[in-house]
Design a protein around this motif. Structure first.
Motif, PDB file in Angstrom:
ATOM      1  N   ASP A  37     -10.114   7.486   6.564  1.00 29.41           N
ATOM      2  CA  ASP A  37      -8.954   6.697   6.136  1.00 29.41           C
ATOM      3  C   ASP A  37      -8.985   5.268   6.671  1.00 29.41           C
ATOM      4  O   ASP A  37      -9.227   5.041   7.851  1.00 29.41           O
ATOM      5  CB  ASP A  37      -7.653   7.355   6.607  1.00 29.41           C
ATOM      6  CG  ASP A  37      -7.454   8.723   6.000  1.00 29.41           C
ATOM      7  OD1 ASP A  37      -7.740   8.877   4.805  1.00 29.41           O
ATOM      8  OD2 ASP A  37      -7.018   9.635   6.726  1.00 29.41           O
ATOM      9  N   TYR A  45      -2.880  -2.574   2.835  1.00 27.28           N
ATOM     10  CA  TYR A  45      -3.781  -1.951   1.858  1.00 27.28           C
ATOM     11  C   TYR A  45      -4.373  -0.683   2.457  1.00 27.28           C
ATOM     12  O   TYR A  45      -4.783  -0.663   3.622  1.00 27.28           O
ATOM     13  CB  TYR A  45      -4.898  -2.929   1.495  1.00 27.28           C
ATOM     14  CG  TYR A  45      -5.958  -2.347   0.607  1.00 27.28           C
ATOM     15  CD1 TYR A  45      -5.710  -2.113  -0.741  1.00 27.28           C
ATOM     16  CD2 TYR A  45      -7.207  -2.031   1.106  1.00 27.28           C
ATOM     17  CE1 TYR A  45      -6.673  -1.577  -1.559  1.00 27.28           C
ATOM     18  CE2 TYR A  45      -8.182  -1.495   0.292  1.00 27.28           C
ATOM     19  CZ  TYR A  45      -7.916  -1.269  -1.028  1.00 27.28           C
ATOM     20  OH  TYR A  45      -8.883  -0.730  -1.846  1.00 27.28           O
ATOM     21  N   CYS A  47      -6.972   2.839   1.570  1.00 25.91           N
ATOM     22  CA  CYS A  47      -7.885   3.570   0.690  1.00 25.91           C
ATOM     23  C   CYS A  47      -8.854   4.362   1.554  1.00 25.91           C
ATOM     24  O   CYS A  47      -8.771   4.351   2.776  1.00 25.91           O
ATOM     25  CB  CYS A  47      -8.626   2.622  -0.255  1.00 25.91           C
ATOM     26  SG  CYS A  47      -9.912   1.635   0.489  1.00 25.91           S
ATOM     27  N   ASN A  48      -9.790   5.040   0.907  1.00 28.59           N
ATOM     28  CA  ASN A  48     -10.837   5.754   1.614  1.00 28.59           C
ATOM     29  C   ASN A  48     -11.669   4.738   2.393  1.00 28.59           C
ATOM     30  O   ASN A  48     -12.027   3.681   1.862  1.00 28.59           O
ATOM     31  CB  ASN A  48     -11.699   6.529   0.616  1.00 28.59           C
ATOM     32  CG  ASN A  48     -12.835   7.250   1.295  1.00 28.59           C
ATOM     33  OD1 ASN A  48     -13.864   6.661   1.584  1.00 28.59           O
ATOM     34  ND2 ASN A  48     -12.644   8.531   1.544  1.00 28.59           N
ATOM     35  N   ASN A  52     -13.646   1.320   1.006  1.00 31.92           N
ATOM     36  CA  ASN A  52     -13.328  -0.013   1.511  1.00 31.92           C
ATOM     37  C   ASN A  52     -14.601  -0.716   1.996  1.00 31.92           C
ATOM     38  O   ASN A  52     -14.836  -1.873   1.665  1.00 31.92           O
ATOM     39  CB  ASN A  52     -12.308   0.079   2.649  1.00 31.92           C
ATOM     40  CG  ASN A  52     -11.932  -1.276   3.172  1.00 31.92           C
ATOM     41  OD1 ASN A  52     -11.292  -2.063   2.494  1.00 31.92           O
ATOM     42  ND2 ASN A  52     -12.349  -1.566   4.396  1.00 31.92           N
TER      43      ASN A  52
END
Length: 88
Positions: A37, A45, A47-48, A52
């Motif tokens: 994470d 922001y 995301c995975n 990223n």
């Protein structure tokens, strides 16, 4: 790799790619909440973490293409051209 894809391999320094936000560019080691994470503490922001980092590497290499997203059902959209076999 260069011998398999001459002229298409770009060397990118991987330093901080997993800690840099791909949305705002902020670098913060604490933004990497876990192995999977990423959440930017500057802009929010999330995301995975691997996605990223991959976006940061693509940006550093100067590429603005996505690796997936083709039809149907998420097949790779940016593949090498495949030879077409025609039967006589």
């Amino acid at each position: 790799m260069e011998h398999k894809a001459p002229g298409r391999v770009v060397k990118v320094t991987p330093a901080y790619t997993s800690q840099r936000c791909s949305a705002c560019g902020s670098v913060d080691g604490k933004s990497r909440e876990s192995q999977a994470d990423f959440r930017c503490r500057s802009c929010g922001y999330a995301c995975n973490a691997d996605v990223n980092a991959a976006r940061n590497i693509k940006h550093a290499a100067g590429h603005a293409v996505s690796a997936r997203g083709g039809e149907p059902l998420g097949w790779p959209a940016n593949r090498e051209p495949q030879p077409v076999l025609l039967s006589a």
